[in-house]
Every structure is written in structure tokens, then in C-alpha cells.
Design a protein around this motif. Structure first.
Motif, mmCIF file in Angstrom:
data_model
loop_
_atom_site.group_PDB
_atom_site.id
_atom_site.type_symbol
_atom_site.label_atom_id
_atom_site.label_comp_id
_atom_site.label_asym_id
_atom_site.label_seq_id
_atom_site.Cartn_x
_atom_site.Cartn_y
_atom_site.Cartn_z
ATOM 1 N N GLU A 53 10.089 7.072 9.819
ATOM 2 C CA GLU A 53 9.771 6.756 8.426
ATOM 3 C C GLU A 53 8.268 6.728 8.173
ATOM 4 O OE1 GLU A 53 13.718 4.610 9.238
ATOM 5 O OE2 GLU A 53 11.876 5.116 10.318
ATOM 6 N N VAL A 54 7.505 6.278 9.156
ATOM 7 C CA VAL A 54 6.044 6.239 8.996
ATOM 8 C C VAL A 54 5.482 7.651 8.937
ATOM 9 C CG1 VAL A 54 3.876 5.453 10.005
ATOM 10 C CG2 VAL A 54 5.907 3.995 10.131
ATOM 11 N N PHE A 55 5.958 8.517 9.802
ATOM 12 C CA PHE A 55 5.505 9.906 9.771
ATOM 13 C C PHE A 55 5.879 10.580 8.444
ATOM 14 C CE2 PHE A 55 6.354 9.385 14.483
ATOM 15 C CZ PHE A 55 5.020 9.178 14.811
ATOM 16 N N ASP A 56 7.092 10.296 7.963
ATOM 17 C CA ASP A 56 7.534 10.885 6.693
ATOM 18 C C ASP A 56 6.652 10.426 5.537
ATOM 19 O OD1 ASP A 56 9.572 12.131 8.063
ATOM 20 O OD2 ASP A 56 11.115 10.692 7.465
ATOM 21 N N LEU A 57 6.323 9.134 5.528
ATOM 22 C CA LEU A 57 5.479 8.623 4.451
ATOM 23 C C LEU A 57 4.083 9.231 4.509
ATOM 24 C CD1 LEU A 57 5.308 5.272 2.791
ATOM 25 C CD2 LEU A 57 3.188 6.130 3.777
ATOM 26 N N LEU A 58 3.506 9.296 5.703
ATOM 27 C CA LEU A 58 2.177 9.895 5.834
ATOM 28 C C LEU A 58 2.177 11.334 5.342
ATOM 29 C CD1 LEU A 58 1.130 8.433 9.291
ATOM 30 C CD2 LEU A 58 0.071 7.914 7.091
ATOM 31 N N MET A 83 10.038 -2.247 14.207
ATOM 32 C CA MET A 83 10.444 -1.486 13.032
ATOM 33 C C MET A 83 9.913 -2.070 11.727
ATOM 34 S SD MET A 83 14.386 -0.494 14.081
ATOM 35 C CE MET A 83 14.576 0.695 12.751
ATOM 36 N N GLY A 84 9.017 -3.061 11.793
ATOM 37 C CA GLY A 84 8.529 -3.681 10.572
ATOM 38 C C GLY A 84 7.817 -2.717 9.644
ATOM 39 N N VAL A 85 6.899 -1.914 10.197
ATOM 40 C CA VAL A 85 6.159 -0.969 9.361
ATOM 41 C C VAL A 85 7.069 0.171 8.925
ATOM 42 C CG1 VAL A 85 4.203 0.623 9.294
ATOM 43 C CG2 VAL A 85 3.954 -1.594 10.395
ATOM 44 N N ALA A 86 7.983 0.598 9.800
ATOM 45 C CA ALA A 86 8.936 1.643 9.419
ATOM 46 C C ALA A 86 9.840 1.162 8.291
ATOM 47 C CB ALA A 86 9.766 2.060 10.624
ATOM 48 N N LYS A 87 10.272 -0.087 8.362
ATOM 49 C CA LYS A 87 11.101 -0.651 7.289
ATOM 50 C C LYS A 87 10.340 -0.658 5.973
ATOM 51 C CE LYS A 87 11.913 -5.082 7.582
ATOM 52 N NZ LYS A 87 11.136 -5.673 6.458
ATOM 53 N N LEU A 145 0.819 -1.210 0.000
ATOM 54 C CA LEU A 145 0.000 0.000 0.000
ATOM 55 C C LEU A 145 0.854 1.261 0.000
ATOM 56 C CD1 LEU A 145 -2.921 -0.761 2.468
ATOM 57 C CD2 LEU A 145 -3.065 -0.483 0.006
ATOM 58 N N PHE A 146 1.910 1.260 0.800
ATOM 59 C CA PHE A 146 2.778 2.438 0.836
ATOM 60 C C PHE A 146 3.344 2.735 -0.551
ATOM 61 C CE2 PHE A 146 4.063 1.598 5.550
ATOM 62 C CZ PHE A 146 2.880 2.164 5.980
ATOM 63 N N ALA A 164 7.907 1.356 5.133
ATOM 64 C CA ALA A 164 7.776 2.735 4.675
ATOM 65 C C ALA A 164 9.071 3.231 4.051
ATOM 66 C CB ALA A 164 7.368 3.639 5.842
ATOM 67 N N GLY A 165 10.191 2.925 4.687
ATOM 68 C CA GLY A 165 11.478 3.334 4.139
ATOM 69 C C GLY A 165 11.761 2.702 2.791
#
Length: 366
Positions: free
Chosen positions: A48-53, A315-319, A13-14, A321-322
Motif C-alpha cells: 500500500e505504501v508503494f502504491d500511494l507513493l 502495518m501501521g503506515v500501510a493501513k 499527509l497521505f 496509506a490504504g
């Protein structure tokens, strides 16, 4: 560019949201027939999640969550042995999933169509689906998780995920079902309990529809247990052995009773009452996985299709997103050999570091 993505969870999705925002023609193919909403609880969001959002215009998603006012460690008798640390917010996995999913039109998000292979030729790349259809594209992205068909197509001789020797039993219980004695200790705190060969932890998360009112929220508990016989643990109610996990409702009745009895025997009472209140616990085997490359021409891997790190890292979701942001930048540069190499170099280094960090955090467990 026409882009086809295998896997419609967070990583897929990202990537889809970013690439569609940049003007690319993107289609996502997800194996699940019902979609993934309702499968998640809470997550500790990294930068990374905040950056993607921010990149997809959904900054407000990061504001919906439950704040743990402190971290506590429980003693075996259920009292608080240690407390401290700054407040920490767990955002809603479901809300993050829904908000990102809304960036993808329904006609571009295809349910019930899982990938079984991928490849490329002089005309471009293709994704093969489980009902026989072959979808052609300029770029195929494997975001199809730990059992990735795209990864197997790219690297058929790679070793794949390695079981670490322990599993995570999970309970997601409506807060109103917790006894007052347990809620007084656990609610609005990030709680831990350490024991030989195991660990339990838990925190309060939003309700199924994002409710933040006490009593309408849920409590998310995880119990890491050494488990030598993985096949027996992952055998479902119908006798079928699953490779990686059992979802809610699939765990055998005798296994549910064993978990409840064992929790009462070895966990502090507050945690034991959480598992006793969960009628449908679910179980996830813990794996490590690293790969040597993430790109092969017009095929690319992101998220858990590329690296699987132990969940202790948070860090799974952050990974994911990155990975998605780095891949989107490479596509914006035309997916040239130079852009591909730059994407791969950065994300391989990050993936190896996160997996190694997970091994260190879980060293006492398996």
C-alpha cells in the motif's frame, strides 16, 4: 471540495497529498508546534505504501533505506541462535514524511493548531481547534491518532483504546556509538530476542539526514516489556502523566537508569549495549482499538484515529496509506452515500483484520 484534515502525520499527509493532486482545496491542522520530522526511524513498507507513493509521483522514496541481509535470533549469551530469511529493506520514516509533506504547500499545513472537536450541520462540516477557531469545510477527516478528537465527537460513548499490559521501550542510536562487538552482530541484520513476557528486536536504519554509509546510520531497537503500572511508566520528568507515550527527553532520569540496568540483566549483550548508548530512550504504551464505523455524513476517520493495531504487524503506515487511497476514491466519486458505504465497508474489514492479527502476534506479551 473543501477538505479539512485533523492531524498532520502519515495518515493525514497521505490523504492531503492525494486529495490535493485531485484538485481539492485541502488544509491540514497539526497539534505539534515544531512539526514531526525527526521523530521516526525505519519502517517495513508494505504494498500500500508503494502504491500511494506511485499515485503522488514519489516512487523514488521507496528506494532510500537499509537492507537487512538476514533475520537472526539471539541466544541469551549474545550469540546467534538462528539465522535465515530473505533480505528486507527498511525505508526511512523521516524521508517518507518529508517527501509527502513536500506535496502540501506551507500555507495549507498549519502547525500548533490541534483539534478538540468536530461536527456538522445543514451547511456542512466543521473542525474546532484548541485556540477557539472553528474551520468549516465540505468534509472533515480525523487523522488525529489514537486520542482523536474527531472520533470522540463522532462516537462519544465508544470505549476507545484498550491498554494491552505492555509497553515498547525504544532506542535510536547513532551506529558509530555501538561497540564493535555489538555492531558486528546487529548491523545490517533484523535481530530478535525472545524472553518470557517480553521481546527485543532491532535493525539498522538511515541516518537522520538519510545517510546510508556504515557508521553514519542509526540502530533502532525496541524492547517490549510487561508493565502493569502504566501511569508510573508514563510519568514524565515534571511529574505529569501522559496517556499514551513519552517522547525522547521526557523520560525521568531514574526510569532511564532502570531500563539500562534491566537491559543489562536480561537482554543479550548486543541489545543491552544499544540501550546503554541511548541517553534519551522513549516509551510507547501498546493499545488495541477498533471502531464500529468510520463515516458519519461529512465526517470521516482514517489511520490510528480509526483502528490501533499492535506494532508487531508492521502495518501501521500501510493501513494509513490504504485508508487514504480508499477515501480519496470515495471523494472523487462525490462522497455520495454509496461511495461512503463502499469506503467504510472495505476499510472496516481491513482494520478489524489488522488489529486481530496484532493481538495474535502479541498474545505472549499481554
Amino acid at each position: 471540495m473543501r477538505v479539512v484534515i485533523a492531524g498532520g502525520s502519515m495518515a493525514g499527509l497521505f490523504a492531503a497529498a492525494l486529495l490535493r493532486k485531485a484538485g481539492h482545496d485541502v488544509h491540514v491542522y497539526e497539534r505539534s508546534h515544531a512539526g514531526l520530522e525527526g521523530r521516526g526511524a525505519g519502517l517495513v513498507a508494505q504494498q500500500e505504501v508503494f502504491d500511494l507513493l506511485h499515485e503522488i509521483g514519489r516512487d523514488e522514496v521507496a528506494q532510500l533505506g537499509v537492507v537487512a541481509k538476514e533475520r537472526i535470533t539471539l541466544a541469551s549469551d549474545g550469540t546467534i541462535a538462528a539465522a535465515g530469511g530473505p533480505p528486507q529493506m527498511q525505508i526511512s520514516w523521516d524521508h517518507l514524511y518529508v517527501a509527502t509533506r513536500m506535496q502540501i504547500p506551507d500555507e495549507a499545513y498549519h502547525l500548533g493548531r490541534g483539534a478538540i472537536g468536530a461536527g456538522q450541520d445543514a451547511a456542512g462540516a466543521w473542525l474546532e481547534l484548541d485556540h477557539g477557531e472553528r474551520i468549516r469545510a465540505d468534509l472533515v477527516i480525523g487523522a488525529d491518532g489514537i486520542g482523536s478528537a474527531v472520533r470522540r465527537s463522532m462516537m462519544p460513548d465508544a470505549p476507545g483504546p484498550r491498554y494491552t499490559g505492555y509497553v515498547a521501550w525504544r532506542a535510536l542510536v547513532p551506529e558509530r556509538l555501538l561497540p564493535v562487538s555489538a555492531a558486528d552482530v546487529l548491523s545490517d541484520r533484523f535481530a530478535f530476542f525472545h524472553l518470557p513476557g517480553g521481546q527485543a528486536l532491532g535493525y539498522t536504519v538511515t541516518g537522520a539526514n538519510g545517510e546510508l554509509t556504515p557508521g553514519q546510520r542509526r540502530y533502532n531497537a525496541v524492547w517490549y516489556r510487561t508493565t502493569p503500572d502504566l501511569a508510573a511508566t508514563l510519568t514524565d520528568r515534571d511529574g505529569r502523566v501522559h496517556p499514551y507515550s513519552l517522547p525522547p527527553g521526557a523520560v525521568r532520569a531514574d526510569a532511564v537508569q532502570e531500563v539500562i540496568a534491566s537491559a543489562r540483566a536480561v537482554l543479550p549483550r548486543p541489545f543491552a549495549t544499544v540501550f546503554a548508548a541511548e541517553s534519551q530512550p522513549f516509551v510507547q504504551a501498546i493499545f488495541d482499538m477498533e471502531i464500529a464505523r468510520m463515516v458519519e455524513g461529512r465526517l470521516a476517520l482514517i489511520g490510528d484515529a480509526a483502528f490501533v493495531a499492535r506494532p508487531h504487524t508492521a502495518m501501521g503506515v500501510a493501513k494509513a496509506a490504504g485508508d487514504a487511497m480508499a477515501l480519496a476514491r470515495a471523494v472523487d466519486l462525490g462522497w455520495t452515500p454509496e461511495a461512503r458505504r463502499a469506503f467504510e465497508a472495505v476499510r472496516l474489514r481491513t482494520g478489524h483484520a489488522i488489529v486481530d492479527y496484532g493481538r495474535r502476534l502479541g498474545a505472549s506479551l499481554g
